[in-house]
Design an enzyme around this catalytic site. Structure first.
Site, PDB file in Angstrom:
ATOM      1  N   ARG A  81       0.892  -0.992   0.055  1.00 47.80           N
ATOM      2  CA  ARG A  81      -0.302  -0.363  -0.227  1.00 47.80           C
ATOM      3  C   ARG A  81       0.576   1.386  -0.164  1.00 47.80           C
ATOM      4  O   ARG A  81       0.385   1.970   0.220  1.00 47.80           O
ATOM      5  CB  ARG A  81      -1.034   0.281   1.312  1.00 47.80           C
ATOM      6  CG  ARG A  81      -1.447  -0.692   1.223  1.00 47.80           C
ATOM      7  CD  ARG A  81      -3.032  -1.119   0.316  1.00 47.80           C
ATOM      8  NE  ARG A  81      -4.259  -2.304   0.243  1.00 47.80           N
ATOM      9  CZ  ARG A  81      -3.593  -3.689  -0.331  1.00 47.80           C
ATOM     10  NH1 ARG A  81      -2.869  -3.942  -0.155  1.00 47.80           N
ATOM     11  NH2 ARG A  81      -4.895  -4.368  -0.131  1.00 47.80           N
ATOM     12  N   SER A 113     -11.208   0.821   2.161  1.00 47.94           N
ATOM     13  CA  SER A 113     -10.261  -0.618   3.913  1.00 47.94           C
ATOM     14  C   SER A 113      -9.631   0.535   4.391  1.00 47.94           C
ATOM     15  O   SER A 113      -8.791   1.098   3.547  1.00 47.94           O
ATOM     16  CB  SER A 113      -9.351  -1.394   2.828  1.00 47.94           C
ATOM     17  OG  SER A 113      -9.859  -2.645   2.693  1.00 47.94           O
ATOM     18  N   GLU A 127      -4.935   2.614   6.192  1.00 43.56           N
ATOM     19  CA  GLU A 127      -4.902   2.417   5.009  1.00 43.56           C
ATOM     20  C   GLU A 127      -4.721   3.829   4.160  1.00 43.56           C
ATOM     21  O   GLU A 127      -4.380   4.041   3.244  1.00 43.56           O
ATOM     22  CB  GLU A 127      -4.857   1.398   4.124  1.00 43.56           C
ATOM     23  CG  GLU A 127      -4.852   1.541   2.913  1.00 43.56           C
ATOM     24  CD  GLU A 127      -5.614   0.190   2.206  1.00 43.56           C
ATOM     25  OE1 GLU A 127      -5.807  -0.167   1.233  1.00 43.56           O
ATOM     26  OE2 GLU A 127      -5.569  -0.877   2.650  1.00 43.56           O
TER      27      GLU A 127
END
Length: 355
Positions: free
Chosen positions: A163, A241, A351
């Protein structure tokens, strides 16, 4: 054209109502070059927005928001096996995947319905259902805010990790992505290995019908899973997310299993859950565990406080049911983080990019 005091409510999928001091749409590299010379841009902080789908606007932005709208899809190389597809940074990512699938080009079908733009995809190194973007990415072009030069980064130079990327870390605020290029396969190698506690790609394919399967079927399977599992951004404020899956030592994992016996784990560098053997590192080996599992096992799936809540069928989605303020949303995130830490001793890192 630069506008002043613009509400960012229409430009972030979490639907938080904050203002930008300055705002401008960027529809070409020439637009960007011209804007970067404007004193209002040159002398202020810059926030580049794509689809606004992985960002949490915690307050008014006292700088310049550049809305990336550079379009364009072009084949820059092709042979009997591959197609190299260049994309403007403002291209809608779900539409790009549909475009590739319609042509029978394989490589990104597992990334169906990931919200956002092509330019943001390498910044966050998007990944899901067993596929990482870096497996298909060839290069990224960016404009260097300091020098004004147009730069090209090969995939190996992009610092792509879980990520993250060099554009999210060392070069954040300096390099603005304007174009990317993907290498797609005319003879696709399908990836149907993904499975988790909740679903599997193979299982979804079986629901669609018998083999043989191709790119289109894998695409349809991913779309089916996502539409059934995730909130509809047209109805609910969401950034996908919110938390990354945490990495823990095997020793920590054993302590977590005492509270959550069925939790899965997988090697830190992989995406697929499942059993694996620990080698010479023993208790110090590091593994990744699903954050969603921890949140659900605390009983938080479906929980709502005020305007915010945990999505029942995907607990990594912390949603705004409508009317949440940035402070209310941040407080709810903190409550989830605190609850997980108090029970499992695991800190959940965001995230989502918090501005």
């Amino acid at each position: 054209m630069i506008q002043e005091q613009v509400s960012l409510l229409p430009f972030n999928t979490l639907r938080l109502d904050v203002n930008a001091r300055y705002f401008a749409a960027v529809q070409s590299v020439a637009d960007l070059e011209r804007l970067l010379k404007d004193p209002r841009v040159a002398d202020n902080a810059i926030l580049v927005l794509g689809g606004g789908s992985n960002i949490l606007l915690s307050k008014d932005f006292d700088g310049v928001v550049l809305k990336m709208e550079i379009s364009g899809r072009s084949v820059v190389y092709e042979d009997d096996d591959v197609v190299d597809l260049a994309l403007g940074a403002g291209e809608d990512w779900p539409s790009v995947v549909e475009f590739a699938v319609a042509h029978g080009w394989g490589g990104i079908e597992n990334l169906a319905l990931v919200p956002g733009t092509a330019g943001a995809a390498p910044v966050h190194n998007i990944a899901c259902y067993g596929h990482n973007l870096h497996e298909s990415l060839l290069w990224v072009e960016s404009l260097d805010r300091n020098s004004g030069a147009l730069c090209r980064f090969r995939v190996d130079d992009c610092g792509l990790g879980y990520r993250t990327s060099i554009f999210k870390q060392e070069l954040k605020g300096r390099h603005i992505v304007v174009r990317i290029c993907l290498r797609l396969r005319k003879r696709p190698i399908l990836n149907t290995s993904y499975q988790s506690r909740y679903e599997s790609v193979a299982g979804e394919l079986a629901r669609l019908g018998p083999p043989p399967y191709g790119v289109r079927e894998v695409f349809q399977a991913i779309v089916g899973i996502r539409q059934r599992k995730l909130p509809d951004p047209a109805r609910v404020g969401t950034v996908g997310s919110v938390f990354m899956n945490p990495t823990v030592t095997v020793k920590q994992l054993q302590a977590i299993k005492a509270l959550c016996p069925e939790i899965q784990s997988y090697p830190a560098e992989q995406l697929v859950y499942g059993d694996f053997s620990v080698d010479q590192d023993g208790d110090n080996a590091r593994v990744k565990i699903p954050a969603a599992w921890l949140i659900e096992d605390m009983g938080w799936a479906g929980k709502q406080v005020g305007h915010c809540g945990v999505w029942k069928t995907q607990p990594l989605n912390i949603v705004n049911y409508g009317g949440a303020t940035p402070r209310e949303y941040l407080d709810f995130l903190q409550a989830v983080q605190d609850a997980v830490y108090q029970r499992y001793g695991v800190r959940l890192d965001p995230e989502v990019v918090i501005i």
